[in-house]
Design an enzyme around this catalytic site. Structure first.
Site, mmCIF file in Angstrom:
data_model
loop_
_atom_site.group_PDB
_atom_site.id
_atom_site.type_symbol
_atom_site.label_atom_id
_atom_site.label_comp_id
_atom_site.label_asym_id
_atom_site.label_seq_id
_atom_site.Cartn_x
_atom_site.Cartn_y
_atom_site.Cartn_z
ATOM 1 N N GLU A 153 -12.087 78.716 85.418
ATOM 2 C CA GLU A 153 -10.659 78.404 85.564
ATOM 3 C C GLU A 153 -9.774 79.142 84.581
ATOM 4 O OE1 GLU A 153 -12.804 74.901 87.409
ATOM 5 O OE2 GLU A 153 -13.097 76.235 85.708
ATOM 6 N N ALA B 185 -12.750 75.221 93.912
ATOM 7 C CA ALA B 185 -11.613 74.614 94.585
ATOM 8 C C ALA B 185 -11.122 75.517 95.709
ATOM 9 C CB ALA B 185 -10.490 74.368 93.584
ATOM 10 N N GLU C 170 -18.172 71.149 88.574
ATOM 11 C CA GLU C 170 -17.683 69.864 88.061
ATOM 12 C C GLU C 170 -18.178 68.705 88.925
ATOM 13 O OE1 GLU C 170 -13.603 70.280 85.749
ATOM 14 O OE2 GLU C 170 -13.476 71.254 87.701
ATOM 15 N N GLY D 283 -14.659 73.640 90.417
ATOM 16 C CA GLY D 283 -14.817 72.301 90.950
ATOM 17 C C GLY D 283 -16.187 72.047 91.533
#
Length: 702
Positions: free
Chosen positions: A126, A62, A106, A103
Site C-alpha cells: 500500500e 483491494a 490482510e 487486502g
C-alpha cells in the site's frame, strides 16, 4: 454466478474465489466469502474452512476500481469479514498461490493459519499508493514477524516469497498440492486445536525498545524525503507495541483516513495507472502480437552494454555480449561478474541464481555468430557514423526477423535505420544507467518502425522488469529533451545570484535524490563540454547557453572525481566552495548580468515549471502520446519524486496557470523560441482545461 464457489471435501468447506483476473476484494467477493463462511458454520458436517483462489492467484488485493464508490464502503466491508474470520469457532486456513497482496494478505492474516505453494508471494504494498495497510496489516504482521521485519516489509511494500515468508512466520506451511495440502492442514487444526487469532498473539510486540523505531526513522529519513506514508506506517507499527490491539487499530484507521485524503495518495494512484496506460499504443492494434524474443545480442561491453545484458539475463533470456575489442570484452565481463558478486554478498541473489545469470551471458568477439538472435541492441558511444557502421553489419549478420535496437539517448533513429535494409525493424531502445537497475525503457519509433516491432519492444520491456514508454523521434526524445531545461536553468540562476547549495537544497527537499549541480559534479563535466559545443551550433539566435560548466573545466574543476566542481569534495561529502562562487561571479560580470537573491519558491518554479512547459510541447508534436507517459519517463529515468505523480501531474495540481506565468518570464529572459510558452499550455489555461483535454485540442489544431 457467485464470485465465490462453495464445496465440501473431507468435512472441510472449500471457498474458492472466482473473480478474474486477480480475485480482487470487490463487494461481490466479500459478499461471497461472508455467505460461504456462514454456510460452513451452519453445517454440522463441516469441521474446518479453506479459502483458496481460483485461476492464477489467491487474492491480489483491494479492488482499486471501487475506491471512492459506494461499493467500497458497502457491507460486508473487509474489516467486517476479518472479524467474522477471527470469531469463527471452526478453523480457517488461507490457501495461497500466485499472490496475496494488500487486502488479500490482510484477510489471510485473520485466518487461523496460512498455507502456500513455494512459488507464492505475499506483501503489503500500500505504501506504493501513498497509503498504509488499512485493514490491520500494520498491527497484525509484527505479531507474526517481529517489528524489525514488519517495518522493512511494510515501508518498502516489497513482496516476500513463500519460503522467506515461512521463515519469518507469515506462512505456516508450504505444500506441493495446494488444495489437498490445505484441506489436510485444516483437518489437522480441527483435530489438534487451532492457534489463537493473530490479533491475540502479543509476545513479539511486547517490551519492544522505542529506540528501534527512532533508529529506523533516522536510517530512512533521506530515502523518505517528502513522503508521508512511510513515516505514518512506522507510527502505527510502534502503536502496535504500546497500545492494545483495538486502540492500535483505531489509530491505524485514523492514519489511513489521513493518507487517503492526501494529495500524495492521489498522485500515486495516478502514477499506478499511468505506468499501465503507457503500455497501450493507440495505433498498434490489439491483433498485432509481439514476436517472441528468446535470444538477444548486445553490442558494446561497457557499463551500459553490460547492464543491458544483465537485464536480459536476469529475466531468463539468453544474451550474447559482443565487443570487437577483446580487452574491453574481458573488462566488461569482469564488471558484470563483480556486480553479481556484490548482489550475492548482500544476499539479494543466491549462488545458484548468480551462476544461472552469468551462464546466460555469452561473450563474443565478432558478428559471425548472430544467426539465432531475435533482437540486437547497440550500446556504443554517441557517434552517428559508428552506429550506422554497426547497423549495416547487424543487417547482414542477423536473421531477417530480428529487431535492431539502438540505445542512443538522442540521435536520429531514421538516420541510423537508413544503414539497413529493414527500417521497419529498427527502433530506439534507450536504457538508463545502470541499466540493470533503472526501470525506464524509452522505446523510440522511427518513421518506418512497424507496429509489430513496437509491440514486441513494449512487451519485452515489461518482461524484463522495465517500465516501457513509447517516444517519438526527436533530439533527446521524451526525457533528455526536457532534462536540459532543468540543468541549464540551474546555471542561469547561478549567473543571476543563486548559490549551488541553495538550488540543490530546494531540488532535494522537493524529492530529487540529487540536485542539478551536484548531479553535474557526479557525472563529470569534461564530456559535457563537448556535448554542449555541438548543441550550441543548433541554438536559436535568441538564446545564449551559459558557460559556467566550461569555466569550471578550464579551472580544472571537472567534478567529484577531481575533488572540485560546483562544490569542493572531501571523499563523497560535498562542501560549499568560495572558489566556485568566485568563478560564477566573474562569469556573471563578464556577461554583464546583475546578480540578486532568489527565494526557495522561485527556484522551485524555475527548476520544474520548464519541464512541464516542454512536456506540453512534446504532446503538441506527438513526441509523447499522453501527459502521463511523460510522468512515467521522468519518475523511472530521472528520479522525479513518485509521490508527486510525475512532472505533468504535479504541474496540473499546482496550477497550469503558474507554469504558464513562469514560461513567459523565462521566455523573456532566456529566449522565446525554446523557453517561451507552449501553445497547448496557453490554450489549456485560457479554457480552464487539463491534460485529459489535450488530445482533442491538438486534433483541432492549436
Amino acid at each position: 454466478m457467485s464470485a465465490v464457489e462453495y464445496a465440501v471435501e473431507n468435512e472441510v468447506a472449500v471457498l474458492t474465489v472466482a473473480y478474474p483476473p486477480v480475485n480482487a476484494l470487490s463487494l461481490a467477493v466479500r459478499t461471497g466469502l461472508a455467505e460461504g463462511l456462514a454456510r460452513a458454520l451452519a453445517d454440522s458436517g463441516v469441521k474446518a474452512v479453506v479459502v483458496i483462489g481460483g485461476g492464477s492467484t489467491f487474492i491480489a488485493g483491494a479492488d482499486i476500481s471501487e475506491f471512492g464508490t459506494p461499493n467500497s464502503a458497502a457491507e460486508p466491508r473487509l474489516q467486517t469479514l476479518q472479524a467474522q474470520f477471527e470469531a469463527s469457532p471452526k478453523p480457517i486456513v488461507a490457501a495461497i498461490h500466485g499472490t496475496a497482496l494488500g487486502g488479500g494478505l490482510e484477510l489471510a492474516l485473520t485466518a487461523h493459519a496460512r498455507v502456500a505453494v513455494a512459488s507464492a508471494k505475499v506483501g503489503l504494498p500500500e505504501v506504493k499508493l501513498g497509503l498504509l495497510p488499512g485493514a490491520g496489516g500494520t498491527i497484525r504482521l509484527p505479531r507474526l514477524t517481529g517489528v524489525e521485519v514488519a517495518l522493512e516489509a511494510v515501508t518498502t511494500g516489497r513482496h516476500l516469497g513463500a519460503v522467506e515468508a515461512e521463515r519469518l512466520g507469515v506462512i505456516d506451511a508450504i505444500v506441493d498440492d495446494l488444495r489437498a495440502g490445505s484441506v489436510a492442514y485444516a483437518l489437522k487444526l480441527a483435530t489438534d486445536g487451532a492457534p489463537a487469532p493473530v490479533r491475540d498473539r502479543n509476545d513479539k510486540v511486547s517490551g519492544v525498545d522505542p529506540k528501534v523505531f527512532d533508529d529506523f526513522r533516522a536510517k530512512n529519513r533521506k530515502k523518505w524525503r517528502g513522503q508521508i506514508a512511510p513515516a505514518r506506517i512506522v507510527d502505527v507499527i510502534e502503536a502496535a507495541t504500546n497500545r492494545s490491539f483495538d486502540e492500535a487499530k483505531a489509530y491505524e484507521n485514523q492514519a489511513f483516513g489521513e493518507l487517503m485524503a492526501s494529495d500524495q495518495r492521489k498522485a500515486l494512484i495516478h502514477y499506478f495507472f499511468a505506468e499501465r496506460e503507457a503500455r497501450k499504443i493507440p495505433d498498434v492494434p490489439a491483433e498485432v502480437k509481439p514476436l517472441p524474443v528468446r535470444k538477444v545480442v548486445v553490442i558494446g561491453s561497457g557499463l551500459m552494454g553490460g547492464g543491458i545484458a544483465m537485464s536480459f539475463a536476469n529475466a531468463g533470456i539468453a544474451v550474447k555480449l559482443l565487443d570487437v575489442n577483446a580487452e574491453a570484452l574481458e573488462r566488461g565481463m569482469a564488471a558484470v561478474r563483480k556486480t553479481y558478486e556484490t548482489s550475492l554478498s548482500r544476499g539479494s541473489i543466491s549462488q545458484a541464481q548468480m551462476d544461472e545469470r552469468l551462464g546466460r551471458i555469452q561473450p563474443i568477439g565478432g558478428y559471425d555468430d548472430l544467426g539465432d538472435v531475435d533482437m540486437a541492441i547497440e550500446a556504443v558511444f554517441e557517434d552517428m557514423a559508428l552506429k550506422q557502421e554497426i547497423f549495416a553489419l547487424l543487417d547482414k549478420a542477423t536473421p531477417p526477423h530480428a529487431i535492431l535496437g539502438t540505445n542512443t539517448s538522442s540521435l536520429d533513429i531514421d538516420q541510423i535505420a537508413s544503414a539497413t535494409s529493414r527500417p521497419d525493424k529498427v527502433i530506439g531502445a534507450h536504457f538508463f544507467s545502470p541499466a540493470n537497475v533503472m526501470k525506464l525503457l524509452e522505446a523510440v519509433r522511427g518513421s518506418q518502425t512497424s507496429a509489430e516491432t513496437i509491440a514486441t519492444v513494449m512487451a519485452l520491456g515489461k518482461q524484463i522488469g522495465k517500465a516501457p514508454v513509447l517516444a517519438g523521434n526527436c533530439d533527446g526524445f521524451i526525457g533528455n529533451r526536457m532534462l536540459q531545461y532543468y540543468t541549464v536553468n540551474a546555471e542561469y540562476m547561478l549567473e543571476r545570484g543563486a548559490t549551488p547549495e541553495q538550488i540543490d537544497r530546494v531540488a532535494e527537499a522537493f524529492g530529487m535524490a540529487m540536485g542539478p549541480l551536484a548531479m553535474r559534479d557526479l557525472a563529470g563535466m569534461a564530456q559535457a563540454v563537448n556535448v554542449r559545443a555541438v548543441r550550441k551550433k543548433t541554438l536559436p539566435v535568441d538564446e545564449r547557453m551559459p558557460e559556467l560548466v566550461e569555466r569550471m573545466v578550464e579551472a580544472g574543476r571537472i567534478g567529484q572525481r577531481s575533488g572540485s566542481g560546483f562544490y569542493r569534495y572531501e571523499g563523497r561529502d560535498r562542501l560549499p566552495d568560495p572558489e566556485a562562487i568566485a568563478i560564477i561571479t566573474a562569469e556573471a560580470q563578464r556577461q554583464g548580468i546583475e546578480q540578486r537573491t532568489f527565494t526557495d519558491e522561485e527556484i522551485l518554479a524555475r527548476l520544474f515549471h520548464p519541464l512541464v512547459n516542454e512536456g506540453a510541447k512534446e504532446l503538441e508534436e506527438g513526441i509523447a502520446i499522453r501527459a502521463s507517459d511523460i510522468d512515467v519517463a521522468w519518475v523511472n529515468g530521472y528520479g522525479f519524486p513518485i509521490h508527486t505523480g510525475g512532472p505533468m501531474f504535479w504541474g496540473e495540481q499546482i496550477g497550469l496557470d503558474k507554469v504558464l506565468e513562469t514560461a513567459r518570464v523565462l521566455g523573456a529572459e532566456n529566449g522565446q523560441t525554446r523557453w517561451g510558452p507552449s501553445k497547448l499550455l496557453e490554450r489549456l489555461v485560457a479554457e480552464g482545461k487539463g491534460w485529459k483535454d489535450a488530445p482533442a485540442l491538438i486534433a483541432q489544431g492549436l
